[in-house]
Design a protein around this motif. Structure first.
Motif, PDB file in Angstrom:
ATOM      1  N   PHE A  33      72.023  29.350  12.655  1.00 38.31           N
ATOM      2  CA  PHE A  33      70.949  30.336  12.549  1.00 38.31           C
ATOM      3  C   PHE A  33      70.789  31.130  13.841  1.00 38.31           C
ATOM      4  O   PHE A  33      70.457  32.313  13.834  1.00 38.31           O
ATOM      5  CB  PHE A  33      69.616  29.646  12.206  1.00 38.31           C
ATOM      6  N   THR A  43      66.319  37.773   9.325  1.00 41.12           N
ATOM      7  CA  THR A  43      66.362  36.341   9.601  1.00 41.12           C
ATOM      8  C   THR A  43      65.004  35.697   9.356  1.00 41.12           C
ATOM      9  O   THR A  43      64.919  34.492   9.136  1.00 41.12           O
ATOM     10  CB  THR A  43      66.797  36.076  11.054  1.00 41.12           C
ATOM     11  N   ALA A  46      64.142  34.291   5.291  1.00 37.43           N
ATOM     12  CA  ALA A  46      64.524  33.011   4.711  1.00 37.43           C
ATOM     13  C   ALA A  46      63.344  32.046   4.738  1.00 37.43           C
ATOM     14  O   ALA A  46      62.766  31.789   5.782  1.00 37.43           O
ATOM     15  CB  ALA A  46      65.704  32.421   5.477  1.00 37.43           C
ATOM     16  N   ARG A  54      67.501  27.216   3.323  1.00 36.63           N
ATOM     17  CA  ARG A  54      67.160  28.328   4.205  1.00 36.63           C
ATOM     18  C   ARG A  54      68.349  29.265   4.392  1.00 36.63           C
ATOM     19  O   ARG A  54      68.202  30.485   4.331  1.00 36.63           O
ATOM     20  CB  ARG A  54      66.675  27.795   5.549  1.00 36.63           C
ATOM     21  N   ASP A  57      69.002  31.151   1.129  1.00 31.46           N
ATOM     22  CA  ASP A  57      68.008  32.215   0.954  1.00 31.46           C
ATOM     23  C   ASP A  57      68.265  33.383   1.898  1.00 31.46           C
ATOM     24  O   ASP A  57      68.077  34.549   1.535  1.00 31.46           O
ATOM     25  CB  ASP A  57      66.595  31.659   1.208  1.00 31.46           C
ATOM     26  N   LEU A  58      68.706  33.054   3.115  1.00 33.54           N
ATOM     27  CA  LEU A  58      69.010  34.107   4.083  1.00 33.54           C
ATOM     28  C   LEU A  58      70.165  34.970   3.594  1.00 33.54           C
ATOM     29  O   LEU A  58      70.140  36.204   3.694  1.00 33.54           O
ATOM     30  CB  LEU A  58      69.342  33.485   5.438  1.00 33.54           C
ATOM     31  N   ASN A  59      71.199  34.340   3.017  1.00 35.71           N
ATOM     32  CA  ASN A  59      72.314  35.096   2.457  1.00 35.71           C
ATOM     33  C   ASN A  59      71.838  36.030   1.358  1.00 35.71           C
ATOM     34  O   ASN A  59      72.204  37.213   1.327  1.00 35.71           O
ATOM     35  CB  ASN A  59      73.376  34.148   1.905  1.00 35.71           C
TER      36      ASN A  59
END
Length: 396
Positions: A33, A43, A46, A54, A57-59
């Motif tokens: 991260f 960032t 997420a 996390r 979800d960030l992707n």
């Protein structure tokens, strides 16, 4: 029967080539991260519980706001450097080390001519100063004769950015660039992040471009895409008007995403292609050491696909189809690195989206593409397509 024997022979040859290097390292899973902090306010989006959720979800959040992730400011320090070419090998085989030593000897004795390299500071910063200095060997098309100038009057200046495969040395794909010069097309042979002169001193291979550190791998792709687009900015400053990109293997992934986000790229040649980055990592022979790290951490193939969605061509198919371009896809029947079904999935999606493309098939595997006689067949496919596509583009 003969088909079965050929396949068995080809798979054995391919496996031998993918296992001959002994310096692949299994590194533990790192979420990474911290490698994405500062790259984008995304960032903070997420919100999943736990690192796995996390990062997934960030992707998903970055894919939904990808324009922001792949945005950049044009570098202000473009410059041309003259220096002796170096090999920067990524393996420790005796024949490769001997070739590297011979090139260094020729440079010291003046037998090796200097070459031109475009250098600039990448718009995406990492923790490695050497990696952040972008490097692209410059192959300007030679000045045409007076007779040729008359024939080319009114023809737009054309250039292509060339990105070789993962762990390529600095001489890989140079022959293609000289071939394009014969067609009147200039070429920038771009060193990918963490490759050749950009490789940190602590590495023997270009491991940080693709590794079990998820965030760093995503950032490496972002940097590569931004570097390609920055090269187009420099070419425009030199008066070039029509642009293409050619990528092989990992370079193909980078090239596809760059073309999806930059409408200036009208000619695209993808030498080995796949839909899902994570599936290649999980299934491919070349990334067995990375899969081992993921398996040790208890991840599944489906989860790895989610973790690399940001850098998967499948995530940007519709965006790629939004602007007309001439496209070539080359795949290999006996590929153990980019499994055949993933390459065929690219063609299936192109068909569904009505993308104008040419498909060429090599009767070999991923690594054997670089062996005789297949490298000549591959070179013919790439060279003839690029020549014809730029010719039609100029007429259009």
């Amino acid at each position: 029967m003969h088909q079965g024997l050929y396949a068995k022979w080809m798979y054995a040859w391919e496996t031998a080539l993918t296992t001959r290097d002994t310096n692949r390292i299994v590194r533990p899973l790192e979420w990474g991260f911290d490698w994405l902090e500062g790259d984008s306010p995304l960032t903070a989006i997420a919100s999943g519980d736990g690192d796995l959720r996390r990062m997934a979800d960030l992707n998903a959040a970055i894919v939904a706001h990808a324009d922001e992730f792949f945005s950049y400011e044009t570098p202000a320090d473009f410059r041309i450097e003259q220096r002796h070419p170096q090999l920067f090998p990524t393996n420790v085989r005796p024949e490769t080390l001997a070739q590297d030593a011979e090139l260094k000897r020729q440079a010291e004795t003046g037998e090796l001519e200097e070459a031109e390299f475009l250098r600039f500071t990448s718009a995406v910063r990492t923790r490695y100063a050497e990696n952040d200095q972008v490097n692209a060997r410059w192959y300007p098309a030679p000045e045409p004769s007076a007779k040729e100038k008359a024939k080319r009057q009114g023809k737009p200046k054309q250039a292509i950015v060339v990105m070789p495969q993962w762990n390529a040395d600095a001489f890989s794909h140079n022959a293609l660039c000289t071939l394009f010069n014969r067609f009147g097309i200039s070429a920038l042979r771009l060193s990918k992040p963490y490759h050749d002169i950009r490789r940190p001193a602590e590495l023997e291979r270009s491991d940080y471009a693709v590794s079990s550190n998820i965030g760093r791998t995503l950032q490496a792709c972002r940097q590569a895409v931004v570097d390609i687009r920055s090269c187009l900015d420099w070419l425009e400053q030199q008066g070039y008007e029509q642009f293409g990109v050619l990528g092989t293997s990992l370079g193909s992934c980078y090239a596809f995403i760059a073309a999806a986000f930059d409408a200036r790229l009208k000619v695209c040649a993808f030498n080995h292609a796949s839909t899902w980055f994570g599936d290649v990592v999980w299934q491919g022979q070349s990334t067995r050491h990375i899969r081992a790290a993921f398996e040790q951490a208890g991840l599944t193939q489906e989860q790895v696909r989610e973790l690399f969605a940001v850098i998967s061509p499948m995530s940007y198919m519709q965006r790629f189809a939004a602007h007309p371009k001439r496209t070539l896809v080359v795949h290999a029947t006996y590929d153990l690195t980019f499994p055949l079904e993933l390459s065929l999935d690219v063609l299936k999606n192109f068909d569904a989206l009505g993308i104008d493309y040419v498909s060429k098939v090599l009767p070999c595997g991923h690594y054997t593409t670089g062996e005789t006689p297949f490298k000549y067949l591959d070179g013919w496919y790439l060279g003839s397509f690029v020549h014809g596509a730029f010719k039609k583009l100029a007429r259009g």
